[in-house]
Design an enzyme around this catalytic site. Structure first.
Site, PDB file in Angstrom:
ATOM      1  N   GLU A 162       0.826  -1.220   0.000  1.00 19.36           N
ATOM      2  CA  GLU A 162       0.000   0.000   0.000  1.00 19.36           C
ATOM      3  C   GLU A 162       0.855   1.263   0.000  1.00 19.36           C
ATOM      4  O   GLU A 162       0.788   2.079   0.934  1.00 19.36           O
ATOM      5  CB  GLU A 162      -0.958   0.012   1.188  1.00 19.36           C
ATOM      6  CG  GLU A 162      -2.047  -1.026   1.087  1.00 19.36           C
ATOM      7  CD  GLU A 162      -3.188  -0.782   2.062  1.00 19.36           C
ATOM      8  OE1 GLU A 162      -3.085   0.134   2.897  1.00 19.36           O
ATOM      9  OE2 GLU A 162      -4.180  -1.524   1.978  1.00 19.36           O
ATOM     10  N   GLU A 322      -6.267  -7.973  -0.035  1.00 20.81           N
ATOM     11  CA  GLU A 322      -6.726  -7.920   1.359  1.00 20.81           C
ATOM     12  C   GLU A 322      -8.198  -7.536   1.337  1.00 20.81           C
ATOM     13  O   GLU A 322      -8.552  -6.467   0.829  1.00 20.81           O
ATOM     14  CB  GLU A 322      -5.964  -6.843   2.154  1.00 20.81           C
ATOM     15  CG  GLU A 322      -4.474  -7.070   2.233  1.00 20.81           C
ATOM     16  CD  GLU A 322      -3.733  -5.971   2.991  1.00 20.81           C
ATOM     17  OE1 GLU A 322      -4.379  -5.195   3.724  1.00 20.81           O
ATOM     18  OE2 GLU A 322      -2.507  -5.878   2.824  1.00 20.81           O
TER      19      GLU A 322
HETATM   20  C1  GAL Z   1      -4.053  -2.498   5.167  1.00 17.97           C
HETATM   21  C2  GAL Z   1      -2.597  -2.880   5.251  1.00 17.97           C
HETATM   22  C3  GAL Z   1      -2.384  -4.087   6.140  1.00 17.97           C
HETATM   23  C4  GAL Z   1      -3.102  -3.900   7.440  1.00 17.97           C
HETATM   24  C5  GAL Z   1      -4.542  -3.649   7.143  1.00 17.97           C
HETATM   25  C6  GAL Z   1      -5.340  -3.466   8.394  1.00 17.97           C
HETATM   26  O1  GAL Z   1      -4.207  -1.203   4.722  1.00 17.97           O
HETATM   27  O2  GAL Z   1      -2.113  -3.181   3.967  1.00 17.97           O
HETATM   28  O3  GAL Z   1      -1.012  -4.248   6.380  1.00 17.97           O
HETATM   29  O4  GAL Z   1      -2.530  -2.838   8.127  1.00 17.97           O
HETATM   30  O5  GAL Z   1      -4.680  -2.488   6.376  1.00 17.97           O
HETATM   31  O6  GAL Z   1      -4.996  -2.264   8.996  1.00 17.97           O
END
Ligand code: GAL
Length: 713
Positions: A162, A322
């Site tokens: 990200e 994710e």
């Molecule tokens: C995303 C990030 C993850 C984790 C997740 C929950 O933005 O890529 O590493 O932090 O959020 O916060």
């Protein structure tokens, strides 16, 4: 495994052709005792997963000391997963450089606009513009690439994590000198830069590139919009360059690997530039209950749909590396908790809008660190509960349907101009409290979402021929070549709607020297803007309800009377509507028709909106911003004539609908985002692929959070 898609063909219609529907979870074997590993892998396999994503925050383990590499922990973890049929997506770990690196080179740390150097203690603290950091990023990437080249279970890579989500800006010495080099390359002579930034305004001119400063907000007052625009162009350039370093190494090491990035905050990245052409496809992390728009729209299903459609606009189908599974938090905030059934619904909604692979964040939650309550599929006590069951159901469904789903794109009848970095930034450089183009577009997106109309975002340089209508929300930085594309689309029968203020600034962020919207758009629309002004937001009592110098909310102690608010109204069809945000008084050429007229104050009777027939289609111009009422009126005026209608008739509240299709098949996706059953009565005939291929025609009952994929006859 390799993913084939043309890397340079960034089109919303592009699909991904991976050899499987990638399904699994980001996983952190370094966060649990090794005695868990075997059980974790077995459970993943039982859930039907085919991939895990590893390593994005583990640089300190891969390289515990400068030049000393240790891949042992991850090699063992990859092998355990592989024994259970789970492949690995490896990540370059550059979002969290190790402490020895920042101690040895504190100059790689980001610096904020107040001159504060970021500390090493969370993540994204290193400056991607820094040449020193870039060298180390290349070093670790090369070492990892070479190490994993011959491991058949490492099938692809995610670059970093990200990028720019935590903090895109930096005001460090490294950023400054790289910015100066970027400008020298761009302008060649300092006179050209001085012209572009307006050096004669407030004596801001420079004698040479070495004097150029970074644009500090309120330092003490506003910097030039040209300066700010170039700073953000530079940040996007430096981010793409940082990623390019890694991509070059990975591709040279093993051409079969697929490479993507997981987009998060979408800041200071030009997704239609090198950043995306370097990748096989983009990844987009989906946390529907976390986004800012949730506060405004108040419905996370709609917000999720909006974000997915924005993302698809950059370069077509994507994967979701994710996807929120349980509730999430960091120490200062927390999200809602998806209810039983809702996690699968959210995943299905992602597929419905273009996801060709999906990983649930995260396999199991951490017991330590700044995300201890970011829930995963397995709970803290190592018990798999409903989230695991839902992931298993989803993975089984997607694996069974992969040949149906992969290779289809998402249908759009209504396109909203989107994905343009310059326009997004140009708005921010001089927002005067107005909604951004995307905020304005949300009105139309929501209108379509609620009614089951196929809608999404698209860049004017993309293939417009599959649309029926294109809306351009006040893109101030217009290119004449785009006018030609819009004109060709209209000639072929398309409907074009152009919002107020479009085309009013040039690429330097100067206000154009012609009458707005500029000669090419005037030719297309038949409109000239005589004058313009600012209006309050819908429902606000006055301008200062919605803006302050810094964009924050200011409520004046005495609310002005209506006569002082200068409310503007217009008639459109048979309705009288209150305008919001902005007005333009237009003159309309003889070959165009006036379709809306200002109806009060001094402008009564003057044109507000126009329509010009062009070939088989039509071009409308709106001299104001969208509100829900105007969106309604606009749709009434244009949709039926443009052949736009809902994908499913009589859509009950709480059901979202989209279509994925190609020349062979049409898949109607239906998701119930409410916790009560929904009854549909006008579903076209087909078979429900999520219900053993049962025939459906007319009626369909969806349980709370229930989903259907109907392959139409
Ligand atoms: C995303 C990030 C993850 C984790 C997740 C929950 O933005 O890529 O590493 O932090 O959020 O916060």
């Amino acid at each position: 495994m390799s993913a084939s898609s043309s890397k340079n063909d960034l089109s919303v219609w592009r699909t991904i052709k991976t050899d499987r529907f990638l399904v699994g979870a980001p996983h952190y074997p370094e966060h649990v005792d090794e005695s868990y590993w075997e059980r974790d892998a077995k459970r993943m396999a039982e859930a039907g997963f085919n991939v895990a994503r590893l390593g994005e925050f583990a640089w300190h383990l891969f390289e515990p000391k400068l030049g000393t590499f240790d891949f042992d922990l991850f090699d063992r973890a990859i092998a355990v997963l592989a024994r259970h049929g789970i492949d690995t997506i490896m990540c370059t770990p550059t979002a969290t450089p190790p402490r020895w690196l920042t101690v040895a080179h504190p100059e790689i740390l980001r610096v904020d606009g107040n001159g504060r150097t970021m500390s090493h203690g969370s993540r994204q603290h290193a400056d991607t513009a820094s040449p020193v950091f870039r060298e180390h990023s290349k070093r670790i990437t090369k070492a990892m690439a070479e190490h994993y080249r011959d491991n058949p279970h490492v099938i692809g890579w995610q670059t970093d994590n990200e990028l720019n989500t935590s903090m895109p800006e930096s005001f460090s010495a490294a950023t400054l000198s790289e910015f100066q080099l970027f400008l020298a390359d761009k302008y060649g002579t300092i006179d050209k830069l001085n012209f572009a930034w307006g050096g004669d305004f407030w004596a801001t001119a420079y004698d040479d590139f070495g004097q150029v400063v970074l644009p500090i907000e309120f330092g003490p007052t506003f910097p030039s919009p040209g300066h700010v625009q170039d700073y953000h162009r530079f940040l996007a350039f430096a981010t793409a360059r940082f990623q390019h370093d890694q991509v070059e190494i990975l591709r040279a090491t093993k051409a079969e690997w697929f490479i993507f990035h997981n987009l998060g905050g979408l800041r200071d990245i030009d997704f239609r530039g090198q950043f995306s052409t370097d990748l096989d496809f983009v990844g987009y992390d989906i946390y529907p209950m976390l986004y800012d728009e949730f506060q405004r729209i108040g419905n996370h299903a709609k917000v999720q749909a909006l974000h997915l459609d924005i993302c698809r606009g950059f370069s077509g189908n994507y994967i979701v590396p994710e996807q929120q599974s349980g509730f999430g938090s960091q120490p200062g905030f927390c999200t809602l908790t998806p209810e039983p059934g809702e996690m699968r619904r959210m995943a299905m909604s992602s597929v419905a809008r273009g996801a060709d692979g999906l990983l649930f964040f995260r396999w199991r939650p951490a017991h330590f660190g700044a995300e201890i309550y970011w829930m995963g599929l397995i709970d803290h006590d190592d018990v798999p509960r409903h989230r695991y069951d839902e992931a298993k159901r989803f993975a089984t469904e997607m694996t069974a349907l992969k040949d149906k789903i992969l290779g289809t794109h998402v249908r759009m009848d209504v396109g909203i101009a989107g994905s343009d970095f310059d326009n997004q930034e140009a708005h921010k450089t001089y927002s005067i409290g107005l909604p951004s183009p995307q905020d304005d577009a949300i009105q139309l997106h929501q209108y379509c979402y609620d009614r089951g109309i196929a809608c999404g975002f698209i860049h004017p340089e993309d293939d417009l021929s599959r649309l029926k209508l294109l809306y351009v929300p006040h893109w101030v930085m217009w290119k004449d070549g785009w006018t030609e594309r819009l004109e060709a689309f209209a000639r072929d029968g398309g409907t074009v709607v152009i919002g107020a203020r479009t085309g009013t600034r040039d690429e330097n962020n100067h206000v154009i020297r012609e009458t707005a919207p500029g000669s090419s758009l005037t030719r297309l629309t038949g409109v000239k803007v005589k004058d313009f002004g600012r209006l309050a937001a819908p429902g606000a009592k006055g301008l200062f309800d919605v803006m302050s110098r810094s964009g924050g909310l200011v409520i004046p102690p005495n609310r002005p009377a209506e006569s002082h608010r200068r409310v503007r109204r217009f008639t459109f069809g048979n309705r009288e509507i209150e305008a919001a945000h902005f007005y333009e008084n237009l003159t309309v050429a003889d070959d165009a028709e006036v379709v809306a007229t200002w109806s009060n104050r001094y402008a009564e009777g003057q044109p507000m909106a126009s329509l010009r027939r062009v070939g088989k289609g039509r071009v409308l111009y709106l001299g104001t911003y969208l509100t829900p009422e105007l969106t309604d009126a606009l749709a009434d005026r244009t949709f039926a004539e443009a052949g736009i209608g809902p994908l499913v008739g009589d859509l009950p509240e709480g059901v979202e609908v989209t279509m994925r299709q190609n020349d062979d098949r049409r898949l109607l996706f239906l998701q119930n985002y409410l916790d009560q059953r929904a009854e549909l009565s006008e579903v076209p005939a087909g078979i429900n692929l999520l219900d053993d291929g049962k025939s459906v025609s007319g009626t369909l009952s969806l349980e709370a959070y229930g989903c259907a994929i109907i392959e139409l006859r």
